[in-house]
Design an enzyme around this catalytic site. Structure first.
Site, PDB file in Angstrom:
ATOM      1  N   HIS A 297      68.837  57.592 117.872  1.00 61.33           N
ATOM      2  CA  HIS A 297      68.975  56.482 118.813  1.00 61.33           C
ATOM      3  C   HIS A 297      68.036  55.359 118.378  1.00 61.33           C
ATOM      4  O   HIS A 297      66.976  55.603 117.816  1.00 61.33           O
ATOM      5  CB  HIS A 297      68.602  56.921 120.228  1.00 61.33           C
ATOM      6  CG  HIS A 297      69.541  57.921 120.820  1.00 61.33           C
ATOM      7  ND1 HIS A 297      70.817  57.596 121.195  1.00 61.33           N
ATOM      8  CD2 HIS A 297      69.369  59.243 121.089  1.00 61.33           C
ATOM      9  CE1 HIS A 297      71.411  58.679 121.689  1.00 61.33           C
ATOM     10  NE2 HIS A 297      70.560  59.685 121.627  1.00 61.33           N
TER      11      HIS A 297
ATOM     12  N   CYS B 136      74.387  60.358 117.779  1.00 58.87           N
ATOM     13  CA  CYS B 136      74.078  61.545 118.588  1.00 58.87           C
ATOM     14  C   CYS B 136      75.365  62.304 118.930  1.00 58.87           C
ATOM     15  O   CYS B 136      76.025  62.845 118.053  1.00 58.87           O
ATOM     16  CB  CYS B 136      73.300  61.135 119.832  1.00 58.87           C
ATOM     17  SG  CYS B 136      72.395  62.505 120.597  1.00 58.87           S
TER      18      CYS B 136
END
Length: 471
Positions: free
Chosen positions: A410, A329
């Site tokens: 994630h 991310c």
């Protein structure tokens, strides 16, 4: 409802444990926390955002997570401001002074009540969780998550205290005495958590608490080290390892000022092939086989501080000597050529050179992307979720170049095929250790937690409490 004498007393884990207990006993439980403040979040199947703790509790309850389980999520962006996520969608940024005021509280209260009502119409029991200390009396009029919520739900309240931090008598007695008479009527039990030593020696302590508070102590739960449940708060990182070890694959997670979704690393931390530790100085990366740049709530600011304190240079040195660099991310964005924020969504810095490890450029945008994803990696189906503000100029789910790996996903480290690929270059260090199945491991941990609670909490007494209807 489980409320606490303070933060980090173990409410979230106990709530998860009771979700599993009720599931094992044939009920259909669901978790609920009206308002959560955390950078650790999760994307539902509808592509909406909730606190990760409620996703874990839902997993323990054996059900898919939903925004009704956590209708308000506050994601801190600085010491004074937070992004407000309502029913899974961001509705703006507010300062603490602006958010914690009387104006607009009735509308938020209606939203959390409606979410609870929807949940309670489908599941039974609803396992509720409070936030922080139950007796912040200066916030009583605007409180959405503790006793006012319990009163609305007609909930039986169990007060959780952490004996490990000391002052358990004062914290339990003070918490109850600072409640109003109406609030105290809902408190039906006390759990003493994180006990160390011989529980028999605390029998007199139990009697004293019951005599002082006129509330039964339902259990004294010992501290444990052999049950692994995802933590809600990043304060748990203080208990993690900060050193490399020989004869294992050393994985260093770079500590960021605004690190988010730190539970991305729970699976890797439990893998018997791996020693995972947290790096806060350049020297911490000297012996790392793999360096992970985690997610961030403020990518540009964290990238600036990596450069300022020498960590950016240390990451590049680690790559030159043969280490693998993985960015997730915000960490993925940092690994690119540049990160731009022309509209100033993150702050005053509008452009920052990246680490130059991957051929991507990122622009921070107003729109937040939240979604669950399924993809193939190394011939196997993998799953994860995305939560990010910013678009990079590539369509690849995972970008890999010369032991530099970047992804927005994630939970990618929960997938065995990806972890095996990540560790493959270093397999000579741990030849005889088998692959690790994190899903099976987690299910075992929820069952172990339920067994632990059954052993030390009077579960029949809890059921007797629940059988009496509150008015």
């Amino acid at each position: 409802m489980f409320v606490g004498t303070g933060s980090d007393v173990g409410k979230s884990v106990i709530a998860a444990g009771f979700c599993r207990v009720f599931l094992q006993d044939g009920y259909h439980p669901a978790p609920f926390k009206a308002q959560n403040m955390s950078l650790n979040s999760y994307a539902t199947s509808e592509g909406l955002e909730i606190g990760r703790a409620q996703a874990v509790q839902a997993e323990a309850a054996g059900i898919p997570c939903h925004t009704d389980m956590n209708p308000i999520l506050l994601k801190p962006q600085s010491d004074h401001t937070s992004q407000v996520v309502l029913n899974g969608k961001p509705v703006g940024n507010q300062s603490a002074g602006s958010y914690f005021r009387n104006e607009g509280r009735d509308e938020l209260r209606k939203e959390v009540h409606a979410a609870f009502d929807r949940l309670a119409s489908v599941y039974n029991p609803v396992v509720m969780e409070g936030a922080g200390s139950v007796s912040e009396i200066n916030l009583r009029k605007i409180d959405l998550v503790n006793m006012p919520m319990a009163i609305y739900a007609k909930a039986d309240v169990i007060l959780v205290a952490d004996i490990d931090r000391g002052g358990v008598f004062a914290s339990v007695y003070g918490s109850i005495m600072l409640m109003t008479e109406e609030e105290r009527k809902h408190v039906k039990g006390i759990i003493i958590n994180k006990f160390r030593g011989d529980i028999e020696l605390f029998r007199d302590g139990v009697k004293i608490i019951e005599e002082l508070c006129h509330v039964p102590v339902l259990g004294v739960i010992p501290y444990y080290n052999d049950i692994h449940i995802e933590e809600e708060d990043s304060v748990s990182l203080e208990r993690k390892s900060y050193n490399s070890q020989r004869s294992m694959i050393n994985v260093a997670v770079v500590l960021l000022r605004h690190m988010s979704n730190f539970t991305d690393f729970d699976a890797l931390e439990q893998d018997p092939r791996v020693h995972l530790y947290y790096a806060s100085t350049p020297d911490d990366l000297n012996d790392a086989d793999i360096v992970i740049l985690p997610g961030s709530k403020s990518t540009i600011d964290d990238l600036y501080h990596l450069r300022r304190h020498g960590m950016a240079e240390a990451i590049i040195r680690a790559r030159r000597r043969g280490a693998t660099i993985l960015g997730i991310c915000g960490g993925y964005q940092m690994m690119g050529q540049s990160v731009e924020d022309p509209e100033g969504f993150e702050g005053d810095i509008t452009n920052m050179p990246g680490l130059g490890l991957l051929p991507v450029h990122t622009t921070i945008t107003a729109e937040k992307i939240t979604r669950q994803v399924t993809f193939l990696f190394d011939g196997k189906t993998c799953q994860g979720y995305e939560i990010h503000q910013g678009i990079s100029d590539t369509d690849e789910v995972i970008l890999i170049e010369d032991r530099c790996i970047g992804t927005y996903v994630h939970g990618i480290l929960d997938n065995t095929s990806f972890v095996d690929y990540l560790l493959r270059p270093y397999k000579e260090k741990v030849k005889s250790t088998p692959a690790f199945d994190y899903h099976t491991f987690k299910e075992q941990q929820y069952d172990k937690l339920a067994d632990h609670i059954r052993r030390y909490v009077d579960i029949p007494a809890v059921y007797r409490i629940l059988e009496v209807k509150n008015e």
